[in-house]
Design an enzyme around this catalytic site. Structure first.
Site, PDB file in Angstrom:
ATOM      1  CG  HIS A   1      -1.865  -1.112   1.339  1.00 44.74           C
ATOM      2  ND1 HIS A   1      -3.008  -1.180   0.596  1.00 44.74           N
ATOM      3  CD2 HIS A   1      -1.842  -2.244   2.105  1.00 44.74           C
ATOM      4  CE1 HIS A   1      -3.672  -2.299   0.885  1.00 44.74           C
ATOM      5  NE2 HIS A   1      -2.975  -2.968   1.796  1.00 44.74           N
TER       6      HIS A   1
ATOM      7  CG  ASP B   1      -1.939  10.650  -4.653  1.00 46.80           C
ATOM      8  OD1 ASP B   1      -1.755  11.811  -4.234  1.00 46.80           O
ATOM      9  OD2 ASP B   1      -2.334  10.404  -5.808  1.00 46.80           O
TER      10      ASP B   1
ATOM     11  CG  HIS C   1      -5.758  14.440  -4.330  1.00 43.91           C
ATOM     12  ND1 HIS C   1      -6.981  14.382  -4.933  1.00 43.91           N
ATOM     13  CD2 HIS C   1      -5.104  13.278  -4.657  1.00 43.91           C
ATOM     14  CE1 HIS C   1      -7.103  13.225  -5.595  1.00 43.91           C
ATOM     15  NE2 HIS C   1      -5.969  12.545  -5.441  1.00 43.91           N
TER      16      HIS C   1
ATOM     17  CG  HIS D   1      -6.297   8.221  -3.686  1.00 44.74           C
ATOM     18  ND1 HIS D   1      -5.651   7.395  -4.576  1.00 44.74           N
ATOM     19  CD2 HIS D   1      -6.231   9.475  -4.209  1.00 44.74           C
ATOM     20  CE1 HIS D   1      -5.216   8.117  -5.605  1.00 44.74           C
ATOM     21  NE2 HIS D   1      -5.541   9.386  -5.406  1.00 44.74           N
TER      22      HIS D   1
ATOM     23  CG  HIS E   1      -5.208  -0.710  -3.302  1.00 49.15           C
ATOM     24  ND1 HIS E   1      -4.480  -0.953  -2.164  1.00 49.15           N
ATOM     25  CD2 HIS E   1      -4.890  -1.712  -4.170  1.00 49.15           C
ATOM     26  CE1 HIS E   1      -3.733  -2.050  -2.332  1.00 49.15           C
ATOM     27  NE2 HIS E   1      -3.961  -2.517  -3.548  1.00 49.15           N
TER      28      HIS E   1
ATOM     29  CG  MET F   1      -7.311   1.326   1.113  1.00 51.46           C
ATOM     30  SD  MET F   1      -5.681   0.610   0.889  1.00 51.46           S
ATOM     31  CE  MET F   1      -4.724   1.462   2.134  1.00 51.46           C
TER      32      MET F   1
ATOM     33  CG  HIS G   1     -30.315  18.466  -1.975  1.00 53.31           C
ATOM     34  ND1 HIS G   1     -30.570  19.698  -2.538  1.00 53.31           N
ATOM     35  CD2 HIS G   1     -31.432  18.130  -1.284  1.00 53.31           C
ATOM     36  CE1 HIS G   1     -31.802  20.083  -2.196  1.00 53.31           C
ATOM     37  NE2 HIS G   1     -32.336  19.147  -1.439  1.00 53.31           N
TER      38      HIS G   1
ATOM     39  CD  GLU H   1     -31.126  23.984  -6.602  1.00 57.08           C
ATOM     40  OE1 GLU H   1     -31.027  24.764  -7.558  1.00 57.08           O
ATOM     41  OE2 GLU H   1     -32.123  23.263  -6.418  1.00 57.08           O
ATOM     42  CB  THR H   2     -27.655  20.363  -5.489  1.00 55.90           C
ATOM     43  OG1 THR H   2     -28.980  20.046  -5.061  1.00 55.90           O
ATOM     44  CG2 THR H   2     -26.914  19.071  -5.775  1.00 55.90           C
TER      45      THR H   2
ATOM     46  CG  HIS I   1     -30.835  15.889  -5.181  1.00 55.94           C
ATOM     47  ND1 HIS I   1     -31.662  15.657  -6.253  1.00 55.94           N
ATOM     48  CD2 HIS I   1     -31.629  16.376  -4.198  1.00 55.94           C
ATOM     49  CE1 HIS I   1     -32.905  16.033  -5.939  1.00 55.94           C
ATOM     50  NE2 HIS I   1     -32.905  16.461  -4.701  1.00 55.94           N
TER      51      HIS I   1
END
Lengths: 366, 289
Positions: free
Chosen positions: A118, A121, A123, A158, A168, A173, A278, A302-303, A329
């Site tokens: 394993h 990473d 971001h 991840h 994975h 993960m 949402h 709203e979303t 949603h």
């Protein structure tokens, strides 16, 4: 393949360094040695470890530890079992919170009881495939990675082992790191936004193979599950889309809790697939759809849209009591595949915002 | 109506015996495929319960009124829920649609993944197959037979009605607390018997009833001022009362966005004592043969 990617990265990295102002590329480990250190114990989602919103003092080194656990996990009410891979035993992995320009120092442990290699990473990190190239740990190994959190925002982390990245990730993960601006969150006018609590939602798409009768298959080992799982993954239609690892992980007795007047920051991560959170009966007061705090938040959403491979944050103050459903949603995914959480909110009802003028009853006839 | 003398019971028993030895049930081809069905005789009596539905008083939601119910005639009800094997016989005869869900459930499991129409189709088939009179229970019959396992859903809130969320939250907690810890169906008998001898009442499979969902408003004295019934939605009996559209087979899908849904939907039937006409028909059949 891996080497070529690494080589490509090396070229790109060099180009970036060449354009940086003098001084920025001169940091050495020795500079870090003088910084204060803080060791933080991670907590399982939907909770988040205690943290400051506005940093006091300068950057520091924040130490975390993640232990990788390969384990079967029941992912729905029918007892469907996923041969899962997890950071610290939870899906998503625990959230880490630091401030911009802090150094994250992670010890990644792969116990010898596991089957697979394993890594991790981030971001949020810059270089070496987000740290993936420096953290490849076989069962029985551990590695320590330090990176500087130079960008403020919510970011996915991840597992990304060579050749098996998506498997994975869709086996559990992934997790989130939140890098707060040193002076905390701000609204669109630059005024401070202080939340009372963080609700941490990690959305997962699972791809469980079925047998000839259409029943979900249970595999004896992780390795046994690989071939058939990959076939389902290639169809791109998940069998489960869930919050926090399981259908119903955040409903009923496990529903999230809040109060009227309370301000929550809902952090939603999806490491693999687009989603659209949402809050039924509520809104996003201030939303960083892309999760990056250097950008002004969107208002009154709203979303909101969380791109696969990212984490977003929505700030909301509850104004009415009740049971709220927080859903993806795509309502098919919410109701049929599992992506629903409930938030139980206590407090006084505001008649001005809503009132039932006439309760349902027979239609009057003249 | 008052329950008649023991002699009537004796007659009923005799007729039941006649049916069991193959003298009744003429014209029902699949008779041979149905084995003995364990039932529990529910003696007449009375009890208090809250009828299903949503109730308003002075335009505000309130607990359903407590009613004294007289069960004047006893009835028989299946001790166990209809099993996967039982239901499969109806499917094999072409009288029932296949249940939804797992294809290879063990035969001793209660059948799940059946909607209201499936349940009524099964009662028609079983009645024909046995020459007996089987039907779904009403909600009141189910409640009476469920006895101490029938959940009183009164929230008992000291609620002035100004905060509608008070009831939603209380109901949500109530139902969440009653959620079956493990929603996977279990073999018949797993959840034990209640004081009347019924097995698996309020386990993790809910039973369809014939009772329709209703909205009602109450007068000050608790009597019903007006009521609207929706028979597209029927009451299901279980750990908490559920209201399900007649076509729903998977309770989990049938719930609303923010409520707790029944885990599984199944069937438990009532056997009526033969009516005068049925007794006459049976006697005629007997004479004819």
């Amino acid at each position: 393949m891996f080497t070529r990617r690494e080589a490509l990265f090396g070229v790109a990295g060099a180009a970036v360094i060449a354009t940086l102002p003098v001084g920025l590329n001169m940091a050495h480990a020795a500079d870090v040695a003088g910084l204060s250190r803080e060791k933080v114990a991670l907590v399982a989602p939907p909770f988040v470890h205690a943290h400051q919103q506005v940093a006091t003092g300068g950057p520091k080194v924040v130490e975390f530890q993640l232990t990788i656990k390969e384990q079967p996990v029941v992912i729905d009410g029918d007892g469907t079992t996923l041969q899962a891979m997890t950071y610290d035993g939870s899906i998503p992995g625990p959230m880490m919170v630091v401030h911009e320009n802090d150094y994250v120092e992670l010890t990644l442990i792969n116990p010898d009881t596991n089957e697979m290699p394993h890594n991790i990473d981030f971001h949020a990190a810059t270089g070496a495939l987000g740290g993936g190239a420096l953290t490849n740990v076989n069962p029985g190994e551990q590695a320590v990675l330090r990176f500087k959190a130079t960008r403020a925002g919510t970011f996915v982390y991840h597992c990304a082992p060579s050749g098996m990245i998506p498997w994975h990730v869709v086996s559990g993960m992934s997790g989130t790191i939140m890098v707060l601006p040193r002076d905390g969150l701000k609204d669109h006018e630059g005024k401070p936004l202080i939340y009372d609590k963080v609700l941490y939602i990690g959305e997962s798409d699972f791809y469980v193979p079925r047998d000839e009768n259409g029943n979900f298959k249970k595999f004896e080992t992780l390795g046994d599950s690989y071939d058939e799982t990959l076939k389902v993954m290639r169809g791109l239609i998940p069998t489960h889309v869930v919050f926090n690892g399981k259908v119903g992980a955040l409903t009923g007795d496990n529903a999230l809790k809040a109060k009227v007047g309370e301000k929550v920051l809902i952090v939603h991560s999806q490491a693999n697939r687009d989603t659209r959170p949402h809050l039924i009966g509520g809104h996003g007061d201030f939303v960083w759809e892309q999760g990056k705090f250097a950008n002004a938040p969107d208002r009154d959403l709203e979303t909101w849209f969380i791109r696969g491979g990212s984490a977003g944050a929505a700030f909301y103050m509850f104004r009415q009591p009740g049971v709220y459903a927080y859903v993806n949603h795509n309502l098919i995914e919410a109701a049929e595949l599992g992506a629903t959480a409930h938030i139980v909110v206590e407090g006084n009802w505001d008649d001005d915002l809503m009132t039932q003028v006439a309760a349902p009853g027979p239609i009057p006839t003249n | 109506m008052k329950l008649k003398t023991p002699s009537l019971l004796a007659l009923t028993a005799a007729l039941g015996l006649a049916a069991a030895v193959g003298l009744g049930g003429r014209g029902a081809d699949p008779t041979t495929s149905v084995g003995p069905i364990a039932t529990i005789a529910i003696a007449p009596g009375s009890f208090t319960f809250r009828p299903p539905g949503d109730y308003l008083r002075s335009n505000r939601p309130v607990d359903a009124p407590l009613r004294k119910m007289d069960v004047r005639a006893g009835f028989e009800i299946m001790k166990y829920q209809v099993s996967v094997a039982d239901y499969a016989r109806c499917v094999a005869d072409g009288a029932c649609l296949a249940a939804e869900g797992r294809a290879s459930m063990p035969e001793t499991m209660p059948v799940t993944g059946v909607n209201y129409r499936d349940a009524t189709a099964y009662t028609v088939w079983l009645s024909s197959a046995t020459g007996e009179s089987w039907r779904l229970p009403t909600d009141a019959e189910w409640a009476f037979a469920a006895a101490e396992r029938f959940p009183d859903e009164a929230l008992g809130l000291l609620d002035d009605g100004t905060n509608p969320a008070t009831r939603w939250l209380a109901r949500y907690r109530n139902e969440a607390g009653k959620a079956a810890p493990d929603p996977e169906p279990k073999p018949q008998g797993f959840f034990g018997v209640n004081s009347k001898g019924l097995a698996d009442v309020a386990g993790n499979v809910w039973d369809w009833t014939t009772t329709c969902y209703a909205h009602a408003s109450l007068n000050a004295d608790g009597s019903i001022a007006e009521s609207t019934e929706n028979c597209g939605v029927r009451v299901v009996g279980g750990r908490h009362r559920g209201y399900m559209s007649f076509f729903i087979r998977d309770g989990k899908s049938g719930g609303c966005a923010a409520g707790m849904a029944p885990h599984n939907l199944g069937i438990r039937l009532v056997r009526d004592k033969p009516s005068a006409i049925a007794r006459l028909r049976s006697l005629l059949n007997r004479t004819a043969s």
